[in-house]
Scaffold this motif. Structure first.
Motif, PDB file in Angstrom:
ATOM      1  N   LEU A   1       0.842  -1.207   0.000  1.00  0.00           N
ATOM      2  CA  LEU A   1       0.000   0.000   0.000  1.00  0.00           C
ATOM      3  C   LEU A   1       0.871   1.248   0.000  1.00  0.00           C
ATOM      4  CD1 LEU A   1      -2.630  -1.228   2.591  1.00  0.00           C
ATOM      5  CD2 LEU A   1      -2.991  -0.944   0.127  1.00  0.00           C
ATOM      6  N   VAL A   2       1.870   1.239   0.900  1.00  0.00           N
ATOM      7  CA  VAL A   2       2.779   2.381   0.982  1.00  0.00           C
ATOM      8  C   VAL A   2       3.528   2.538  -0.352  1.00  0.00           C
ATOM      9  CG1 VAL A   2       4.837   3.257   2.190  1.00  0.00           C
ATOM     10  CG2 VAL A   2       2.953   2.248   3.496  1.00  0.00           C
ATOM     11  N   ALA A   3       3.781   1.400  -1.030  1.00  0.00           N
ATOM     12  CA  ALA A   3       4.492   1.442  -2.320  1.00  0.00           C
ATOM     13  C   ALA A   3       3.580   1.821  -3.486  1.00  0.00           C
ATOM     14  CB  ALA A   3       5.151   0.087  -2.583  1.00  0.00           C
ATOM     15  N   GLY A   4       2.276   1.975  -3.233  1.00  0.00           N
ATOM     16  CA  GLY A   4       1.400   2.477  -4.299  1.00  0.00           C
ATOM     17  C   GLY A   4       0.714   1.418  -5.138  1.00  0.00           C
ATOM     18  N   LEU A   5       0.648   0.177  -4.649  1.00  0.00           N
ATOM     19  CA  LEU A   5      -0.005  -0.872  -5.441  1.00  0.00           C
ATOM     20  C   LEU A   5      -1.480  -0.549  -5.695  1.00  0.00           C
ATOM     21  CD1 LEU A   5       0.016  -3.667  -6.815  1.00  0.00           C
ATOM     22  CD2 LEU A   5      -0.498  -4.690  -4.578  1.00  0.00           C
ATOM     23  N   ALA A   6      -2.173  -0.046  -4.676  1.00  0.00           N
ATOM     24  CA  ALA A   6      -3.607   0.234  -4.836  1.00  0.00           C
ATOM     25  C   ALA A   6      -3.818   1.310  -5.911  1.00  0.00           C
ATOM     26  CB  ALA A   6      -4.213   0.665  -3.501  1.00  0.00           C
ATOM     27  N   ASP A   7      -2.959   2.325  -5.936  1.00  0.00           N
ATOM     28  CA  ASP A   7      -3.086   3.390  -6.950  1.00  0.00           C
ATOM     29  C   ASP A   7      -2.942   2.801  -8.352  1.00  0.00           C
ATOM     30  OD1 ASP A   7      -2.343   6.148  -5.178  1.00  0.00           O
ATOM     31  OD2 ASP A   7      -1.486   4.298  -4.452  1.00  0.00           O
ATOM     32  N   ARG A   8      -1.922   1.956  -8.517  1.00  0.00           N
ATOM     33  CA  ARG A   8      -1.637   1.394  -9.837  1.00  0.00           C
ATOM     34  C   ARG A   8      -2.818   0.548 -10.319  1.00  0.00           C
ATOM     35  NH1 ARG A   8      -0.284   3.224 -13.230  1.00  0.00           N
ATOM     36  NH2 ARG A   8       0.626   2.253 -15.060  1.00  0.00           N
ATOM     37  N   LEU A   9      -3.352  -0.279  -9.415  1.00  0.00           N
ATOM     38  CA  LEU A   9      -4.459  -1.163  -9.807  1.00  0.00           C
ATOM     39  C   LEU A   9      -5.711  -0.353 -10.103  1.00  0.00           C
ATOM     40  CD1 LEU A   9      -3.929  -4.147  -7.328  1.00  0.00           C
ATOM     41  CD2 LEU A   9      -3.172  -3.953  -9.698  1.00  0.00           C
ATOM     42  N   ARG A  10      -5.941   0.697  -9.305  1.00  0.00           N
ATOM     43  CA  ARG A  10      -7.116   1.552  -9.558  1.00  0.00           C
ATOM     44  C   ARG A  10      -6.991   2.245 -10.906  1.00  0.00           C
ATOM     45  NH1 ARG A  10      -6.918   3.103  -3.843  1.00  0.00           N
ATOM     46  NH2 ARG A  10      -8.438   1.768  -2.831  1.00  0.00           N
ATOM     47  N   ALA A  11      -5.758   2.603 -11.257  1.00  0.00           N
ATOM     48  CA  ALA A  11      -5.554   3.270 -12.558  1.00  0.00           C
ATOM     49  C   ALA A  11      -5.975   2.341 -13.699  1.00  0.00           C
ATOM     50  CB  ALA A  11      -4.096   3.675 -12.703  1.00  0.00           C
ATOM     51  N   TYR A  12      -5.947   1.031 -13.452  1.00  0.00           N
ATOM     52  CA  TYR A  12      -6.411   0.066 -14.450  1.00  0.00           C
ATOM     53  C   TYR A  12      -7.906  -0.205 -14.332  1.00  0.00           C
ATOM     54  CZ  TYR A  12      -1.701  -1.073 -15.919  1.00  0.00           C
ATOM     55  OH  TYR A  12      -0.443  -1.003 -16.434  1.00  0.00           O
ATOM     56  N   GLY A  13      -8.578   0.524 -13.487  1.00  0.00           N
ATOM     57  CA  GLY A  13     -10.031   0.364 -13.372  1.00  0.00           C
ATOM     58  C   GLY A  13     -10.448  -0.732 -12.410  1.00  0.00           C
ATOM     59  N   LEU A  14      -9.488  -1.257 -11.645  1.00  0.00           N
ATOM     60  CA  LEU A  14      -9.838  -2.327 -10.691  1.00  0.00           C
ATOM     61  C   LEU A  14     -10.347  -1.739  -9.385  1.00  0.00           C
ATOM     62  CD1 LEU A  14      -6.740  -4.462 -11.385  1.00  0.00           C
ATOM     63  CD2 LEU A  14      -9.050  -5.411 -11.342  1.00  0.00           C
ATOM     64  N   LYS A  15     -11.215  -2.504  -8.728  1.00  0.00           N
ATOM     65  CA  LYS A  15     -11.625  -2.120  -7.374  1.00  0.00           C
ATOM     66  C   LYS A  15     -10.616  -2.705  -6.398  1.00  0.00           C
ATOM     67  CE  LYS A  15     -16.423  -1.826  -8.419  1.00  0.00           C
ATOM     68  NZ  LYS A  15     -17.408  -2.784  -8.895  1.00  0.00           N
ATOM     69  N   VAL A  16     -10.226  -1.885  -5.421  1.00  0.00           N
ATOM     70  CA  VAL A  16      -9.172  -2.312  -4.487  1.00  0.00           C
ATOM     71  C   VAL A  16      -9.585  -1.981  -3.062  1.00  0.00           C
ATOM     72  CG1 VAL A  16      -6.726  -2.117  -3.885  1.00  0.00           C
ATOM     73  CG2 VAL A  16      -7.437  -1.740  -6.250  1.00  0.00           C
ATOM     74  N   PHE A  17      -9.369  -2.928  -2.154  1.00  0.00           N
ATOM     75  CA  PHE A  17      -9.519  -2.636  -0.730  1.00  0.00           C
ATOM     76  C   PHE A  17      -8.147  -2.256  -0.198  1.00  0.00           C
ATOM     77  CE2 PHE A  17      -9.264  -3.787   3.771  1.00  0.00           C
ATOM     78  CZ  PHE A  17     -10.280  -2.966   4.245  1.00  0.00           C
ATOM     79  N   GLY A  18      -8.013  -0.999   0.198  1.00  0.00           N
ATOM     80  CA  GLY A  18      -6.736  -0.512   0.724  1.00  0.00           C
ATOM     81  C   GLY A  18      -6.510   0.891   0.211  1.00  0.00           C
ATOM     82  N   PRO A  19      -5.809   1.728   1.012  1.00  0.00           N
ATOM     83  CA  PRO A  19      -5.631   3.135   0.662  1.00  0.00           C
ATOM     84  C   PRO A  19      -4.601   3.368  -0.436  1.00  0.00           C
ATOM     85  CG  PRO A  19      -4.476   2.638   2.686  1.00  0.00           C
ATOM     86  CD  PRO A  19      -5.224   1.386   2.322  1.00  0.00           C
TER      87      PRO A  19
END
Ligand code: AMP
Ligand code: GLY
Length: 423
Positions: free
Chosen positions: A74-92
């Protein structure tokens, strides 16, 4: 719904066990997972640090929802990257995960929004930090700013100890995490953890937990990632929960949104219940390990729609139902933990899950088809009961059925609550 769970600890085993019970689940994958998680999800081998590889897997399998267990991705930005692909993500987002990734960031939010916490100063060099410590006196708390796997905090009872902790930080004992330190007033009271889902605007309070951080019985010895936990925490009365929501969680949600970093995921607030009421020690931006294990044992509702509501911004439309029965988990660790320990020691036999009992895998692997211990914290032996005392008896009865020569555990998990029950 097709779900990918990220992580490999006891926390993720508990999440997997609970998510797999959801009628909404159609396909369930986990990476890297562990042998316990493999009972519920198909394990896939992905390099979680390679965000593109995770996204490519999600595309290939048409994953609908990604649940991130640990803080590092999360701190490394995985959720941001996945959201940028249109995925739903649990985590900030990475920006919102600074609540855990930088203690200074959190303290600044507290100061700006009047959230009760110990008085503090941030320093990027030793002489100024030391001068402040000498001025304040002991006891005092020295914290490496960044992620230090739970090891970056020194609760110093003397000025000398605090000065040495400052040297440790700036001499690199915690790597980059120690390039800045936070020096904080010592808070006296009883600790409790409070968990709350958030979707950026709305909050859904979950439940309270008490952890046992020290390695030794009677809360002695060095700090660990946690040697056991139980839920609920009796010190968190309805009044304390209400105050925590009003004085700590709600201003944090507002502060994060106003700062441009709306928070979605789970708030894990580490609290000190002082004479003045709840004060924030720290935030984590993921479920606690082993706190999650006891939460999942008590959660009656389907977990999947709750996590999804946090990701979709619809937490105001869901409710969580909890069992009144307490749950307690005992961590079995490799002898030597949290120092060095032998790896790949055989776990000969584990008891089957029963009614309100479950052994979660935290640090295990299969080697030539045999179960071995690979981590420091290895098993989370978990039970419910009508009282904490009964949950404790049931958990230790199960511990005694584990055949693992190199394992040890504390025998007093739950002692504070049990003393209260006896009183
Ligand atoms: P943390 O990693 O921030 O949770 O700190 C680890 C542990 O250090 C906490 O669980 C507390 O037991 C203790 N601690 C942290 N900050 C304080 C404080 N300001 N006063 C007293 N104890 C603290
Ligand atoms: N058990 C403490 C943590 O998960 O940070």
């Amino acid at each position: 719904m097709k779900v990918l769970l990220i992580g490999s600890g006891g926390r993720e085993h508990a999440l997997a066990w609970k998510l797999a019970q959801s009628p909404l689940m159609t396909e369930f994958y986990a990476t890297p997972g562990n042998p316990g998680i493999a009972e519920h999800a198909a394990l896939v081998s992905l390099n979680v640090e390679d965000h593109e590889a995770v996204a490519a897997f999600c595309r290939e399998k048409a994953i609908d929802f990604v649940v991130v267990g640990p803080e590092a991705p999360l701190v490394a930005g995985l959720a941001d990257r996945l959201r940028a692909y249109g995925l739903k993500v649990f985590g900030p987002s990475a920006a919102a995960a600074q609540l855990e990734g930088s203690k200074g960031f959190t303290k600044d939010i507290c100061a700006r929004y009047n959230i009760p916490t110990g008085a503090y100063q941030r320093f990027n060099n030793a002489p100024k930090a030391k001068a402040y410590i000498r001025e304040q006196g002991a006891p005092i708390v020295v914290k490496a700013d960044g992620l230090a796997a739970g090891k970056g905090v020194t609760v110093a009872m003397t000025v000398e100890e605090a000065l040495a902790a400052v040297d440790d930080c700036f001499e690199g004992a915690f790597g980059a995490a120690g390039a800045e330190v936070v020096i904080e007033a010592y808070l006296d009271g009883e600790e409790a953890s409070f968990f709350c889902l958030c979707d950026g605007r709305n909050a859904l309070p979950l439940a309270t937990v008490q952890d046992h951080k020290r390695v030794g019985e009677g809360d002695t010895g060095v700090n660990t990632g946690g040697m056991g936990a139980y839920s609920p925490a009796p010190v968190m009365t309805a009044e304390m929960i209400e105050r925590t929501m009003k004085e700590i969680i709600e201003p944090t949600i507002r502060g994060m949104a106003e700062s441009g970093y709306p928070f979605s995921g789970v708030f894990f607030a580490g609290l000190m219940i002082t004479a003045k009421g709840p004060e924030l020690i720290e935030y984590n931006v993921r479920f606690g390990d082993p706190e999650c294990q006891v939460l999942m044992m008590r959660l009656k509702s389907d977990l999947l729609p709750l996590l999804l509501a946090a990701a979709e911004g619809t937490l105001d439309k869901v409710m969580a139902e909890w069992s009144d029965d307490p749950a307690l988990t005992v961590v079995m660790a490799s002898k030597g933990y949290p120092g060095s320990y032998e790896k790949n020691t055989p776990i000969v036999s584990l008891p089957e899950a029963g009614d309100g009992t479950k052994v979660f895998h935290a640090g295990t692997s299969l080697k030539d088809g045999e179960l071995v211990a690979t981590g420091g914290r290895v098993l989370n032996v978990t039970a419910t009961g009508r009282t904490v005392g009964e949950a404790q008896n049931r958990a230790y009865a199960l511990v005694d059925k584990v055949e693992w020569e190199n394992g040890f555990c504390r025998r007093d998990i739950g002692w504070r609550a049990i003393e209260r029950e006896k009183a």
